[in-house]
Scaffold this active site. Structure first.
Site, PDB file in Angstrom:
ATOM      1  N   HIS A   1      78.538  -1.375  92.611  1.00 49.23           N
ATOM      2  CA  HIS A   1      79.296  -2.065  91.571  1.00 49.23           C
ATOM      3  C   HIS A   1      80.389  -1.170  90.982  1.00 49.23           C
ATOM      4  O   HIS A   1      81.498  -1.621  90.738  1.00 49.23           O
ATOM      5  CB  HIS A   1      78.360  -2.566  90.466  1.00 49.23           C
ATOM      6  CG  HIS A   1      77.739  -3.893  90.803  1.00 49.23           C
ATOM      7  ND1 HIS A   1      76.822  -4.032  91.822  1.00 49.23           N
ATOM      8  CD2 HIS A   1      77.921  -5.136  90.289  1.00 49.23           C
ATOM      9  CE1 HIS A   1      76.470  -5.311  91.907  1.00 49.23           C
ATOM     10  NE2 HIS A   1      77.119  -5.998  90.996  1.00 49.23           N
TER      11      HIS A   1
ATOM     12  N   LYS B   1      67.170 -10.203  89.966  1.00 44.22           N
ATOM     13  CA  LYS B   1      65.877 -10.350  89.304  1.00 44.22           C
ATOM     14  C   LYS B   1      66.055 -10.414  87.797  1.00 44.22           C
ATOM     15  O   LYS B   1      66.816  -9.639  87.234  1.00 44.22           O
ATOM     16  CB  LYS B   1      64.994  -9.138  89.665  1.00 44.22           C
ATOM     17  CG  LYS B   1      63.584  -9.221  89.099  1.00 44.22           C
ATOM     18  CD  LYS B   1      62.762  -8.025  89.518  1.00 44.22           C
ATOM     19  CE  LYS B   1      62.824  -6.943  88.465  1.00 44.22           C
ATOM     20  NZ  LYS B   1      62.210  -5.690  88.934  1.00 44.22           N
TER      21      LYS B   1
END
Lengths: 291, 202
Positions: B44, B113
């Site tokens: 990222h 998640k």
């Protein structure tokens, strides 16, 4: 002989990473029917049980995060700490290749992953001497997700109206469960220790994770307290995976250690549904594995 | 909160167009087939740095694509890579930049998640969805990975942090944050907070 111990530790890693202890397996299987059929909690628990079965059958890691290895070692007069540390490190490198495990040791300055799960302080090893010969090694593989939702509180805590008693501890535990939501992979085990200093309770909270969820606390007052905490956390409704439901924790363990008169800490260490623990008894070249 | 769980089950194939994304609602389930690219913390930072500052060309496209918050276990099996285990990692760590990446790269679906926050929910509006995979279910999910198509930054970032380009078939997911402003995670958090306040008397 020592090479054999190294191989036995590789096997200990394999057992921990691929097979859940019987008590946890039984809980997960039983819990499915307590959730609404067709709902997300039911779907999540069914997926988890299916996952547990595949991992055991294929002897592959339950979770891609094979965690931080934490050892509790009791060694007899025929062993030395330095020697055992070297054997554990060698076995860790081999287990990373052979099980395999994901490498979870990263250098903070360079950002580099060491690639073999060995780094400064990793694997974590707590040693204790014993009079009997041989060595016992307990291993937990502590996932990053559940480690990240663990918290340590200092009492009194005005925001939670928590004072220095059991109710104060209860307030911290409930607050930590609310903050964790689905991030620690519920249903989890909540391991709670109160006392001081902070390093002592942190270690004891990890040691406590070897307790079976089917056991009772030997102190009646704490046994009742544990049951109350489990009930209340589950009534928060966070549920398996955090998608809502009745099973947020499988069990709560509480122990109390001494404290400095000025200090009162409460620590909560969570163990994800993949509560991976295994024990090796090594004596005269023979290995016995339990969990 | 009036969720009608399993009201809809969608079979989706990548790339995911905007009209497909808009059909998905929090509480629906999805079987996803096609291409999924893993990206976690280091990936990222890399995506963020390169799109904002250099607008560098990538060897893969994320336009209408899928990002999976996952650090798999992968081993080489002959010439090919084999996925040993591949469950989701905690998504909230990537809250700070996900809205920017959706905007800059045109990502349609984020898999992870335990959900993300308000900043991401706002970034999803009208464009993209967030789906949760069952945390820890790394074997069930690995069974849905048919092959590793490619990998980028493996040496530099290491095994968990590299970009793994995966071909998946019937990858089982739950839509938990949709393009219409609904977040199941936020709803659960509000319900549990109310209950907590009752317990604590505050």
């Amino acid at each position: 002989m020592l090479r054999d111990l190294e191989t036995a530790i590789v096997e200990l890693y394999r057992k921990a990473a691929t097979e859940l202890p019987q008590d946890v397996r039984a809980y997960l299987r039983k819990s499915i029917s307590s959730e609404k059929k067709g709902g997300l909690a039911y779907f999540t628990l069914s997926t988890i049980v299916k996952n547990v079965d595949i991992a055991a059958r294929k002897k592959k890691p339950l979770c891609q995060d094979t965690g931080t290895p934490i050892f509790f070692v009791q060694y007899g007069p025929n062993f030395r700490q330095k020697q055992l540390k070297m054997i554990i490190e060698k076995a860790t490198e081999r287990a990373t290749d052979e099980v395999p495990l994901r490498s979870n040791s990263v250098d903070i300055l360079t950002g580099k992953n060491t690639g073999n799960n060995v780094a400064c302080g990793i694997p974590v090893i707590y040693f204790e001497e014993r009079d009997e010969p041989g060595v016992e090694m307990g291993l937990i593989l502590k996932g990053g997700g559940c480690e990240n939702v663990g918290l340590t509180y200092k009492l009194p805590n005005l925001e939670l109206q928590a004072t220095r008693n059991l109710d104060g501890i209860r307030r911290c535990v409930l607050d930590s469960a609310q903050k964790a939501q689905g991030q620690g992979c519920p249903p989890m085990i909540a391991s709670v220790v109160a006392g001081s200093p902070a390093d002592l309770i942190a270690i004891e909270a990890k040691r406590q994770l070897f307790r079976s969820i089917e056991t009772k606390n030997s102190v009646p007052e704490l046994d009742a307290f544990e049951k109350k905490l489990t009930r209340e956390i589950n009534e928060l409704g966070i549920g398996p995976g955090g998608f809502g439901g009745k099973n947020t924790v499988m069990a709560t363990f509480v122990s109390l250690v001494g404290r400095h008169p000025a200090s009162f800490f409460v620590t909560i260490s969570y163990f994800c549904w993949a509560s991976r623990r295994a024990i090796l008894q090594w004596n005269n070249g023979s290995a016995i594995f339990t969990s | 909160m009036g969720y009608k769980f399993f009201t809809m089950h969608h079979k989706l194939i990548t790339p995911l167009t905007r009209s497909t994304v808009l059909k998905l609602h929090a509480g629906d389930t999805v079987s996803l087939s096609g291409e999924v690219i893993t990206a976690r913390d280091r990936a990222h930072i890399f995506l963020l740095d390169n799109c904002v500052e250099n607008n560098q060309k990538f060897p893969f496209s994320l336009q209408n694509g899928v990002i999976y918050h996952c650090g798999p276990i992968v081993r080489k099996n002959g010439k090919n890579y084999e996925i040993i285990a591949a469950g989701p990692t905690t998504s909230s760590r990537l809250e700070y930049c996900t809205d920017t990446l959706i905007e800059k790269y045109g990502i349609s679906l984020i898999i992870g998640k335990a959900g993300m926050g308000q900043k991401t929910l706002a970034g999803l509006q009208g464009k993209a969805v967030y789906c949760a995979a069952v945390g820890g279910a790394a074997q069930v999910l690995a069974q849905s990975v048919k092959r590793v198509k490619n990998v980028y930054k493996l040496k530099e970032f290491g095994e968990p942090e590299a970009f793994w380009v995966l071909e998946v078939k019937n990858f089982p997911l739950i839509v938990t944050m949709d393009a219409h402003g609904k977040s199941l995670h936020q709803d659960i958090r509000e319900i549990s907070q109310k209950k907590l306040n009752t317990f604590l008397g505050i």
